[in-house]
Design a protein around this motif. Structure first.
Motif, PDB file in Angstrom:
ATOM      1  N   GLY A   1     -26.429  31.984 -93.761  1.00 37.28           N
ATOM      2  CA  GLY A   1     -26.932  31.036 -92.554  1.00 37.28           C
ATOM      3  C   GLY A   1     -26.225  29.987 -92.232  1.00 37.28           C
ATOM      4  N   ALA A   2     -24.855  29.553 -92.669  1.00 37.40           N
ATOM      5  CA  ALA A   2     -24.279  28.588 -92.378  1.00 37.40           C
ATOM      6  C   ALA A   2     -23.260  28.806 -90.921  1.00 37.40           C
ATOM      7  CB  ALA A   2     -23.314  28.272 -93.650  1.00 37.40           C
ATOM      8  N   SER A   3     -23.097  27.497 -90.423  1.00 38.11           N
ATOM      9  CA  SER A   3     -22.434  27.784 -89.060  1.00 38.11           C
ATOM     10  C   SER A   3     -21.051  28.274 -89.397  1.00 38.11           C
ATOM     11  CB  SER A   3     -22.199  26.384 -88.573  1.00 38.11           C
ATOM     12  OG  SER A   3     -21.411  26.474 -87.358  1.00 38.11           O
ATOM     13  N   GLY A   4     -20.413  29.017 -88.560  1.00 35.53           N
ATOM     14  CA  GLY A   4     -19.231  29.566 -88.922  1.00 35.53           C
ATOM     15  C   GLY A   4     -19.257  31.087 -89.269  1.00 35.53           C
ATOM     16  N   ILE A   5     -20.279  31.855 -88.674  1.00 35.65           N
ATOM     17  CA  ILE A   5     -20.464  33.446 -88.594  1.00 35.65           C
ATOM     18  C   ILE A   5     -19.307  33.884 -88.371  1.00 35.65           C
ATOM     19  CG2 ILE A   5     -21.951  35.208 -87.877  1.00 35.65           C
ATOM     20  CD1 ILE A   5     -23.132  33.216 -89.643  1.00 35.65           C
ATOM     21  N   ILE A   6     -18.366  33.324 -87.452  1.00 40.70           N
ATOM     22  CA  ILE A   6     -17.056  33.971 -86.973  1.00 40.70           C
ATOM     23  C   ILE A   6     -16.157  34.305 -88.343  1.00 40.70           C
ATOM     24  CG2 ILE A   6     -15.903  32.053 -86.479  1.00 40.70           C
ATOM     25  CD1 ILE A   6     -15.592  35.354 -84.767  1.00 40.70           C
ATOM     26  N   TYR A   7     -16.403  33.345 -89.341  1.00 39.15           N
ATOM     27  CA  TYR A   7     -15.417  33.866 -90.453  1.00 39.15           C
ATOM     28  C   TYR A   7     -15.883  35.102 -91.091  1.00 39.15           C
ATOM     29  CZ  TYR A   7     -13.824  28.856 -90.320  1.00 39.15           C
ATOM     30  OH  TYR A   7     -13.237  27.773 -89.933  1.00 39.15           O
ATOM     31  N   GLY A   8     -17.192  35.304 -91.154  1.00 40.88           N
ATOM     32  CA  GLY A   8     -17.499  36.628 -91.885  1.00 40.88           C
ATOM     33  C   GLY A   8     -17.237  37.764 -91.088  1.00 40.88           C
ATOM     34  N   VAL A   9     -17.436  37.609 -89.814  1.00 40.36           N
ATOM     35  CA  VAL A   9     -17.307  38.581 -88.693  1.00 40.36           C
ATOM     36  C   VAL A   9     -15.994  39.125 -88.905  1.00 40.36           C
ATOM     37  CG1 VAL A   9     -17.289  39.243 -86.360  1.00 40.36           C
ATOM     38  CG2 VAL A   9     -19.045  38.149 -87.376  1.00 40.36           C
ATOM     39  N   ARG A  10     -14.945  38.126 -88.575  1.00 43.67           N
ATOM     40  CA  ARG A  10     -13.463  38.313 -88.528  1.00 43.67           C
ATOM     41  C   ARG A  10     -12.926  38.871 -90.099  1.00 43.67           C
ATOM     42  NH1 ARG A  10     -10.028  35.578 -85.692  1.00 43.67           N
ATOM     43  NH2 ARG A  10     -11.748  36.297 -84.242  1.00 43.67           N
ATOM     44  N   LEU A  11     -13.375  38.526 -90.973  1.00 41.35           N
ATOM     45  CA  LEU A  11     -13.259  38.906 -92.304  1.00 41.35           C
ATOM     46  C   LEU A  11     -13.617  40.500 -92.477  1.00 41.35           C
ATOM     47  CD1 LEU A  11     -12.259  38.494 -95.154  1.00 41.35           C
ATOM     48  CD2 LEU A  11     -14.488  37.980 -95.776  1.00 41.35           C
ATOM     49  N   VAL A  12     -14.892  40.767 -92.083  1.00 38.58           N
ATOM     50  CA  VAL A  12     -15.255  42.178 -92.067  1.00 38.58           C
ATOM     51  C   VAL A  12     -14.333  43.078 -91.189  1.00 38.58           C
ATOM     52  CG1 VAL A  12     -16.818  44.008 -91.605  1.00 38.58           C
ATOM     53  CG2 VAL A  12     -17.562  41.817 -92.708  1.00 38.58           C
ATOM     54  N   GLU A  13     -13.969  42.530 -90.187  1.00 36.54           N
ATOM     55  CA  GLU A  13     -12.993  43.354 -88.996  1.00 36.54           C
ATOM     56  C   GLU A  13     -11.648  43.747 -89.931  1.00 36.54           C
ATOM     57  OE1 GLU A  13     -14.772  41.394 -84.995  1.00 36.54           O
ATOM     58  OE2 GLU A  13     -13.018  40.741 -85.577  1.00 36.54           O
ATOM     59  N   GLU A  14     -11.109  42.619 -90.598  1.00 33.55           N
ATOM     60  CA  GLU A  14      -9.894  42.893 -91.111  1.00 33.55           C
ATOM     61  C   GLU A  14      -9.880  43.521 -92.330  1.00 33.55           C
ATOM     62  OE1 GLU A  14      -6.775  41.767 -90.255  1.00 33.55           O
ATOM     63  OE2 GLU A  14      -7.472  41.088 -88.364  1.00 33.55           O
ATOM     64  N   LEU A  15     -11.034  43.541 -93.111  1.00 29.08           N
ATOM     65  CA  LEU A  15     -11.297  44.357 -94.473  1.00 29.08           C
ATOM     66  C   LEU A  15     -11.400  45.654 -94.021  1.00 29.08           C
ATOM     67  CD1 LEU A  15     -13.605  41.893 -96.625  1.00 29.08           C
ATOM     68  CD2 LEU A  15     -11.187  42.619 -97.059  1.00 29.08           C
ATOM     69  N   LEU A  16     -11.930  46.200 -92.845  1.00 28.76           N
ATOM     70  CA  LEU A  16     -11.957  47.507 -92.674  1.00 28.76           C
ATOM     71  C   LEU A  16     -10.896  48.100 -92.414  1.00 28.76           C
ATOM     72  CD1 LEU A  16     -15.098  47.303 -89.932  1.00 28.76           C
ATOM     73  CD2 LEU A  16     -15.179  48.433 -92.020  1.00 28.76           C
ATOM     74  N   LYS A  17      -9.932  47.693 -92.268  1.00 26.74           N
ATOM     75  CA  LYS A  17      -8.711  48.097 -92.208  1.00 26.74           C
ATOM     76  C   LYS A  17      -8.082  48.496 -93.770  1.00 26.74           C
ATOM     77  CE  LYS A  17      -7.454  45.094 -88.187  1.00 26.74           C
ATOM     78  NZ  LYS A  17      -6.697  44.111 -87.585  1.00 26.74           N
ATOM     79  N   ARG A  18      -8.501  47.928 -94.680  1.00 24.78           N
ATOM     80  CA  ARG A  18      -7.991  48.100 -96.014  1.00 24.78           C
ATOM     81  C   ARG A  18      -8.834  48.177 -97.047  1.00 24.78           C
ATOM     82  NH1 ARG A  18      -6.635  43.708 -92.759  1.00 24.78           N
ATOM     83  NH2 ARG A  18      -4.464  42.782 -92.504  1.00 24.78           N
ATOM     84  N   ALA A  19     -10.301  48.365 -97.001  1.00 23.43           N
ATOM     85  CA  ALA A  19     -11.178  48.864 -97.846  1.00 23.43           C
ATOM     86  C   ALA A  19     -12.460  49.280 -97.360  1.00 23.43           C
ATOM     87  CB  ALA A  19     -11.447  47.138 -98.587  1.00 23.43           C
ATOM     88  N   GLU A  20     -13.352  49.394 -98.294  1.00 23.72           N
ATOM     89  CA  GLU A  20     -14.531  50.035 -98.098  1.00 23.72           C
ATOM     90  C   GLU A  20     -15.543  48.796 -98.373  1.00 23.72           C
ATOM     91  OE1 GLU A  20     -17.881  53.148-100.320  1.00 23.72           O
ATOM     92  OE2 GLU A  20     -15.626  53.568-100.224  1.00 23.72           O
ATOM     93  N   ILE A  21     -16.357  48.540 -96.939  1.00 18.93           N
ATOM     94  CA  ILE A  21     -17.200  47.418 -96.878  1.00 18.93           C
ATOM     95  C   ILE A  21     -18.758  47.722 -97.076  1.00 18.93           C
ATOM     96  CG2 ILE A  21     -17.641  45.393 -95.605  1.00 18.93           C
ATOM     97  CD1 ILE A  21     -14.712  45.674 -96.478  1.00 18.93           C
ATOM     98  N   TYR A  22     -19.170  46.823 -97.810  1.00 15.00           N
ATOM     99  CA  TYR A  22     -20.675  46.682 -98.204  1.00 15.00           C
ATOM    100  C   TYR A  22     -21.215  45.351 -97.730  1.00 15.00           C
ATOM    101  CZ  TYR A  22     -19.751  50.732-100.715  1.00 15.00           C
ATOM    102  OH  TYR A  22     -19.073  52.039-101.146  1.00 15.00           O
TER     103      TYR A  22
END
Length: 185
Positions: free
Chosen positions: A10-31
């Motif tokens: 719950g910190a400001s900057g949710i976009i960092y987590g969203v973008r990270l997941v989008e990028e990791l989806l191309k490279r890894a299995e995400i939980y």
């Protein structure tokens, strides 16, 4: 395929987590773990829809899912990233206070000596925050402030977000072209 746990808190900057997941989806299995406070902040930052889209693409957990497989130290993951990492979450990690799924997986990650990256998003920092970062770092966490560089001459907010996400990918050992690397001219 590598398994990465990502927690959006719950910190400001949710976009960092969203973008990270989008990028990791191309490279890894995400939980993915999304806290209730992250959902609240996402509303204010206009990112609720993006969080919902992520839930359609990856296995997603609530912070209270302490009976899930990822809560166990027997869950075989490669790394964990908390992005953004609230000061509340940092305090829990630094103190070993594992009362929710984010803190439990972070505790397991540290105990198993696997990479734990904390994308800290707060300013200014109090002495307590700094001491908690020190404690987490001593325990093995990597502190990565959401502080974009400017040597790559960003033109948009996306460029600045990509810089921070690119640094996370660097630590995880994934190739990317999210930002232009430092060069002397």
């Amino acid at each position: 395929m590598r398994k990465i746990v990502v927690a959006i808190t719950g910190a400001s900057g949710i976009i960092y987590g969203v973008r990270l997941v989008e990028e990791l989806l191309k490279r890894a299995e995400i939980y993915l773990i999304i806290t209730n406070n992250a959902k609240t902040v996402a509303k204010y930052e206009g990112l609720s829809r993006e969080l919902e889209k992520l839930k359609e693409k990856v296995k997603t957990y609530n912070e209270h899912d302490l009976d899930s497989s990822i809560a166990s130290s027997s869950f075989n993951h490669d790394a964990m990233v908390v992005s953004p990492c609230s000061m509340k979450t940092l305090a829990g990690i630094a103190s070993g206070y594992s009362d929710n799924l984010v803190l439990r997986v972070a505790d397991n990650t540290l105990r198993l000596r696997k990479p734990l990256i904390l994308v800290i998003r707060e300013t200014p920092l109090s002495t307590i925050h700094i001491l908690n970062m020190l404690k987490a770092s001593i325990a093995g966490a990597i502190i990565l402030p959401a502080a974009p560089g400017f040597y790559h001459k960003p033109k948009t907010v996306d460029d600045m977000v990509n810089f921070v996400v690119g640094k996370v990918l660097d630590i995880l050992g994934f190739n990317h072209s999210l930002y232009k690397r430092w060069e002397t001219y």
